[in-house]
Design a protein around this motif. Structure first.
Motif, PDB file in Angstrom:
ATOM      1  N   ALA A 167     112.531  49.575 101.123  1.00  0.00           N
ATOM      2  CA  ALA A 167     111.228  49.935 101.683  1.00  0.00           C
ATOM      3  C   ALA A 167     111.052  51.442 101.510  1.00  0.00           C
ATOM      4  CB  ALA A 167     111.138  49.547 103.154  1.00  0.00           C
ATOM      5  N   GLU A 168     110.080  51.818 100.697  1.00  0.00           N
ATOM      6  CA  GLU A 168     109.907  53.215 100.314  1.00  0.00           C
ATOM      7  C   GLU A 168     108.633  53.773 100.950  1.00  0.00           C
ATOM      8  OE1 GLU A 168     110.849  56.387  99.355  1.00  0.00           O
ATOM      9  OE2 GLU A 168     111.851  55.310  97.738  1.00  0.00           O
ATOM     10  N   PHE A 169     108.827  54.717 101.916  1.00  0.00           N
ATOM     11  CA  PHE A 169     107.694  55.378 102.567  1.00  0.00           C
ATOM     12  C   PHE A 169     107.785  56.895 102.396  1.00  0.00           C
ATOM     13  CE2 PHE A 169     107.795  51.291 104.644  1.00  0.00           C
ATOM     14  CZ  PHE A 169     106.475  50.998 104.917  1.00  0.00           C
ATOM     15  N   GLU A 170     108.432  57.346 101.349  1.00  0.00           N
ATOM     16  CA  GLU A 170     108.632  58.779 101.173  1.00  0.00           C
ATOM     17  C   GLU A 170     107.288  59.507 101.051  1.00  0.00           C
ATOM     18  OE1 GLU A 170     111.369  60.112  98.276  1.00  0.00           O
ATOM     19  OE2 GLU A 170     112.935  58.677  98.822  1.00  0.00           O
ATOM     20  N   ARG A 171     107.192  60.597 101.808  1.00  0.00           N
ATOM     21  CA  ARG A 171     106.022  61.470 101.808  1.00  0.00           C
ATOM     22  C   ARG A 171     104.739  60.748 102.210  1.00  0.00           C
ATOM     23  NH1 ARG A 171     107.384  66.382  99.886  1.00  0.00           N
ATOM     24  NH2 ARG A 171     109.330  66.488  98.647  1.00  0.00           N
ATOM     25  N   ALA A 172     104.867  59.613 102.854  1.00  0.00           N
ATOM     26  CA  ALA A 172     103.681  58.947 103.392  1.00  0.00           C
ATOM     27  C   ALA A 172     103.171  59.722 104.600  1.00  0.00           C
ATOM     28  CB  ALA A 172     104.012  57.506 103.776  1.00  0.00           C
ATOM     29  N   THR A 173     101.875  59.573 104.871  1.00  0.00           N
ATOM     30  CA  THR A 173     101.259  60.246 106.012  1.00  0.00           C
ATOM     31  C   THR A 173     100.643  59.210 106.931  1.00  0.00           C
ATOM     32  OG1 THR A 173     100.771  62.230 104.702  1.00  0.00           O
ATOM     33  CG2 THR A 173      99.536  61.931 106.742  1.00  0.00           C
ATOM     34  N   PHE A 174     101.078  59.221 108.187  1.00  0.00           N
ATOM     35  CA  PHE A 174     100.546  58.314 109.201  1.00  0.00           C
ATOM     36  C   PHE A 174      99.769  59.173 110.204  1.00  0.00           C
ATOM     37  CE2 PHE A 174     104.375  56.510 107.463  1.00  0.00           C
ATOM     38  CZ  PHE A 174     104.115  55.155 107.330  1.00  0.00           C
ATOM     39  N   GLN A 175      98.434  59.076 110.183  1.00  0.00           N
ATOM     40  CA  GLN A 175      97.631  59.994 110.984  1.00  0.00           C
ATOM     41  C   GLN A 175      97.441  59.529 112.420  1.00  0.00           C
ATOM     42  OE1 GLN A 175      93.961  60.867 108.945  1.00  0.00           O
ATOM     43  NE2 GLN A 175      95.001  61.766 107.171  1.00  0.00           N
ATOM     44  N   ILE A 176      97.605  58.265 112.701  1.00  0.00           N
ATOM     45  CA  ILE A 176      97.444  57.802 114.101  1.00  0.00           C
ATOM     46  C   ILE A 176      98.756  57.162 114.548  1.00  0.00           C
ATOM     47  CG2 ILE A 176      96.075  56.396 115.680  1.00  0.00           C
ATOM     48  CD1 ILE A 176      93.715  56.681 113.884  1.00  0.00           C
ATOM     49  N   HIS A 177      98.865  55.873 114.523  1.00  0.00           N
ATOM     50  CA  HIS A 177     100.078  55.194 114.969  1.00  0.00           C
ATOM     51  C   HIS A 177     100.779  54.542 113.790  1.00  0.00           C
ATOM     52  CE1 HIS A 177      98.767  56.077 118.866  1.00  0.00           C
ATOM     53  NE2 HIS A 177      98.097  54.966 119.158  1.00  0.00           N
ATOM     54  N   ALA A 178     102.094  54.591 113.827  1.00  0.00           N
ATOM     55  CA  ALA A 178     102.914  53.848 112.873  1.00  0.00           C
ATOM     56  C   ALA A 178     103.751  52.872 113.687  1.00  0.00           C
ATOM     57  CB  ALA A 178     103.804  54.786 112.073  1.00  0.00           C
ATOM     58  N   GLU A 179     103.414  51.578 113.588  1.00  0.00           N
ATOM     59  CA  GLU A 179     104.042  50.575 114.435  1.00  0.00           C
ATOM     60  C   GLU A 179     104.907  49.650 113.583  1.00  0.00           C
ATOM     61  OE1 GLU A 179     100.913  48.645 116.549  1.00  0.00           O
ATOM     62  OE2 GLU A 179     100.268  50.474 117.609  1.00  0.00           O
ATOM     63  N   PHE A 180     106.245  49.786 113.765  1.00  0.00           N
ATOM     64  CA  PHE A 180     107.217  48.960 113.048  1.00  0.00           C
ATOM     65  C   PHE A 180     108.055  48.141 114.032  1.00  0.00           C
ATOM     66  CE2 PHE A 180     106.107  52.167 109.992  1.00  0.00           C
ATOM     67  CZ  PHE A 180     106.237  51.571 108.758  1.00  0.00           C
ATOM     68  N   GLY A 181     107.499  47.875 115.194  1.00  0.00           N
ATOM     69  CA  GLY A 181     108.254  47.152 116.209  1.00  0.00           C
ATOM     70  C   GLY A 181     108.734  45.795 115.714  1.00  0.00           C
ATOM     71  N   SER A 182     110.032  45.522 115.921  1.00  0.00           N
ATOM     72  CA  SER A 182     110.664  44.246 115.570  1.00  0.00           C
ATOM     73  C   SER A 182     110.685  43.977 114.067  1.00  0.00           C
ATOM     74  CB  SER A 182     109.980  43.071 116.284  1.00  0.00           C
ATOM     75  OG  SER A 182     110.082  43.232 117.696  1.00  0.00           O
ATOM     76  N   ALA A 183     110.410  44.991 113.259  1.00  0.00           N
ATOM     77  CA  ALA A 183     110.526  44.808 111.811  1.00  0.00           C
ATOM     78  C   ALA A 183     112.000  44.718 111.419  1.00  0.00           C
ATOM     79  CB  ALA A 183     109.853  45.962 111.071  1.00  0.00           C
ATOM     80  N   THR A 184     112.243  44.065 110.279  1.00  0.00           N
ATOM     81  CA  THR A 184     113.608  43.925 109.768  1.00  0.00           C
ATOM     82  C   THR A 184     113.683  44.534 108.373  1.00  0.00           C
ATOM     83  OG1 THR A 184     113.982  41.885 111.022  1.00  0.00           O
ATOM     84  CG2 THR A 184     115.446  42.318 109.169  1.00  0.00           C
ATOM     85  N   PHE A 185     114.587  45.522 108.220  1.00  0.00           N
ATOM     86  CA  PHE A 185     114.800  46.168 106.926  1.00  0.00           C
ATOM     87  C   PHE A 185     116.177  45.737 106.416  1.00  0.00           C
ATOM     88  CE2 PHE A 185     111.870  48.762 109.302  1.00  0.00           C
ATOM     89  CZ  PHE A 185     110.936  49.198 108.375  1.00  0.00           C
ATOM     90  N   LYS A 186     116.192  44.810 105.481  1.00  0.00           N
ATOM     91  CA  LYS A 186     117.468  44.308 104.983  1.00  0.00           C
ATOM     92  C   LYS A 186     118.052  45.195 103.879  1.00  0.00           C
ATOM     93  CE  LYS A 186     116.684  39.481 106.194  1.00  0.00           C
ATOM     94  NZ  LYS A 186     117.819  39.431 107.139  1.00  0.00           N
ATOM     95  N   GLY A 187     117.227  45.961 103.233  1.00  0.00           N
ATOM     96  CA  GLY A 187     117.688  46.907 102.227  1.00  0.00           C
ATOM     97  C   GLY A 187     117.570  48.325 102.757  1.00  0.00           C
ATOM     98  N   THR A 188     117.422  49.253 101.838  1.00  0.00           N
ATOM     99  CA  THR A 188     117.271  50.652 102.224  1.00  0.00           C
ATOM    100  C   THR A 188     115.836  50.925 102.665  1.00  0.00           C
ATOM    101  OG1 THR A 188     118.988  51.354 100.681  1.00  0.00           O
ATOM    102  CG2 THR A 188     117.438  53.034 101.410  1.00  0.00           C
TER     103      THR A 188
END
Length: 619
Positions: A167-188
């Motif tokens: 999951a690649e979020f490099e240099r992403a911009t989140f201007q309000i809320h970033a909600e990853f609750g209960s997400a599963t990252f099986k890789g990097t």
């Protein structure tokens, strides 16, 4: 959505079979048709796509997209001015993307709904702009999820999403809320250099691989509560402008967390660390209440106030102040911009209550406001470097008609709080000790005793002497002490500061000697040296003469008593009494008793002074 339950929208139903698949294709009808976009006749599909313009709303919930079908849809929405697709409201809920989902550089002008979507290969959202909310809740990313350089102007919703690849979020911009609750990252999971301007929620997320948050900027609260980091947790150079909350998080194999900078609180209360770990934080406050370490750990801090109440560690744990800014892997120093106006980078400990200190090492910490009452095995605590404690008020203060001056010594924060709350307390004792409660002499005496032993084991005798003084003070002032013991302790305190204040013992010795000299001059020395007389008789016929030699008893002085000669004799008697010797001077009966008293008290006072000096210079 259950496979046997039809969707809530009018669906295509292509390939439905009453026995094997009663629902069939779940794709929503294309407007004006009874099929979804995937099963629409080619001529009808071309007509539909030709009618789309950049910025149009689209609804393709439940539709299965091949790579070519998605490309055709995006080409129909491409803005000729920018060369990139522009979409209004995008409805892709429960859709399936069989090939690469190439949404790179797309602009979603309002809501982008990708809830429960399945991306079977790569999901490419690089440089995408989400001007409204981006909904990816319960989505499944089976391959790469690329969101590098993406801009989320609305809420980014990824709750319950599953990332099976990177999951690649490099240099992403989140201007309000970033909600990853209960997400599963099986890789990097890579968020390196991302900027999250609003609330960042990762609560209950699971990172099975590397969690890369290096150089991320969190401009609001970052919530990692109950997150599980099964692999490496990389937060090097991360900047938290408000709070970083890791309450109840689990770090199974992370060997280091940080160095990171937090302008607010770093909350690790209830967190669990499964292996050896080094934590490196620059922050206002670090809260580790009931945090559990299952292996060795080192916590290195700058600028922080630390609360370790009821923390649990079964192996050695070191809490140390870092004298210089942290150095990153590339040789740069960690930025400390939020602390630019603060010259003091010291680390203060707020509480160690409920901690088993048998494996605890404190190095170069400020313990002046630390709460120790309730700490277990405090006598085994190791203090390294320059650990400082609070001190008693130094100034002389008048209490009604008499001056009060407290002897300088190391004092616990709980004693400050207790003395400040007593009736008639003098100024200088600090009552603003948070969490001290009703701790009093009964609770503080064993704390002072344990710290005294810890200093003694560390060969720091002067420090141990201060805590011995505090222990004796708490014993003397405790409510359950018998009156006779209180009297003995009070006398011991008044005469020599519990054998630790040489000046006090010497002052009493000087006063006793002066009193002895005055009394001897007044009534103790005889008026004159008694004369000897010899008496006898000579037999009439001659022979042996027998003499009887007698000496007059010492006479009390009647004339001038305070003369230089008498002063010299009195000094001689007094000095010999100090070293427990007889002066050989002629004394009256009163003088004899004065000398006996002097020979009993003054050597004791001299011995107390010598003992106090030894306790201060002993190593």
């Amino acid at each position: 959505m259950s496979p046997s339950r039809p969707p809530t929208w009018p669906h295509c139903a292509h390939g439905a079979d009453s026995a094997a698949d009663p629902v069939g294709c779940r794709g929503i009808h294309v407007p004006g048709y009874t099929q979804c976009l995937a099963h629409l006749a080619s001529t009808d599909r071309d007509a539909y796509l030709a009618g789309l313009t950049p910025g149009a709303d689209i609804d393709h919930r439940g539709t299965t997209f091949t790579e070519s079908l998605l490309d055709a849809l995006l080409d129909a929405l491409r803005d000729p001015t920018t060369g990139s697709p522009r979409i209004g409201t995008a409805g892709f809920e429960s859709a399936t993307f069989e090939g690469t989902a190439g949404f790179g550089s797309v602009t979603f002008q309002t809501i982008a709904d990708f809830r429960a979507v399945t991306f079977q290969t790569t999901a490419d959202f690089q440089a995408v702009t989400f001007q409204g909310n981006a909904r990816f809740g319960s989505a499944t990313f089976q391959g790469y999820a690329l969101f590098g350089w993406a801009t989320f102007e609305g809420i980014a919703e990824f709750e319950w999403a599953t990332f099976r690849g990177t999951a690649e979020f490099e240099r992403a911009t989140f201007q309000i809320h970033a909600e990853f609750g209960s997400a599963t990252f099986k890789g990097t999971a890579r968020f390196a250099s991302a900027i999250i301007q609003g609330y960042a929620l990762f609560g209950d997320a699971i990172f099975e691989g590397i969690a890369g948050f290096g150089s991320v900027t969190f401009q609001s609260i970052a919530e990692f509560g109950s997150v599980t980091f099964q692999g490496t947790a990389e937060f090097g150079s991360a900047a938290f402008e408000v709070d970083a909350r890791f309450g109840s998080a689990t770090f199974e194999e992370a060997d280091s967390v940080g160095p990171l900078a937090c302008a607010g609180r770093v909350v690790l209360s209830g967190a669990k660390f499964g292996g050896p770990v080094t934590l490196s934080f620059t922050g206002r406050r670090l809260e580790c209440r009931r945090t559990r370490w299952s292996s060795t750990a080192e916590v290195r801090l700058r600028h922080a106030t630390v609360d370790f109440a009821h923390a649990v560690f079964e192996y050695p744990l070191t809490i140390a102040a870092e004298p210089e800014p942290f150095v990153l892997a590339d040789g740069r120093q960690l930025s400390e911009d939020p602390f630019a106006s603060t010259s003091d980078s010291g680390v203060r400990v707020a509480s160690l209550r409920g901690v088993d200190a048998a494996h605890l090492v404190l190095a170069d910490l400020d313990l002046s406001r630390c709460l120790f009452a309730g700490t277990v095995h405090l006598d085994q605590l190791r203090l390294e470097g320059a650990c400082t404690f609070d001190a008693a008020p130094a100034a002389r203060i008048w209490r009604r008609w008499r001056p009060v001056r407290f002897t300088q010594r190391r004092v616990l924060a709980e004693e400050h709080h207790w003395r400040a709350g007593r009736p008639g307390a003098v100024r200088g004792w600090n009552t603003a000790v948070l969490g001290a409660g009703r701790t009093g002499p009964l609770q503080l005496a064993p704390v002072y005793r344990a710290l005294r032993k810890a200093f003694e084991d560390g060969k720091h005798e002067p420090g141990a002497a201060d805590f011995y003084y505090g222990e004796m003070e708490m014993r003397r002032l405790a409510d359950d002490i018998p009156r006779s013991e209180r009297g003995l302790l009070t006398a011991y305190w008044a005469l020599s500061g519990y054998g630790l204040r040489a000046s006090r013992a010497l002052a009493w010795l000087g006063a006793a000697m002066l009193l002895t000299i005055v009394l001897l001059m007044a009534v103790g020395l005889a008026q004159d040296t008694p004369k000897q007389t010899a008496t006898g008789s000579v037999p009439a016929g001659g022979g042996k003469v027998t003499f009887e030699i007698d000496k007059d008893g010492p006479q009390s002085p009647t004339a001038d008593r305070f003369t230089g000669k008498r002063f010299e004799k009195a000094v001689n008697v007094t000095l010999n009494s100090v070293v427990f010797r007889s002066s050989g001077q002629d004394l009256t009966t009163a003088g004899t008793y004065i000398e006996m008293t002097s020979r009993l008290t003054e050597p004791v006072l001299l011995g107390l002074a010598v003992l106090a000096v030894r306790n201060r210079v002993k190593r």
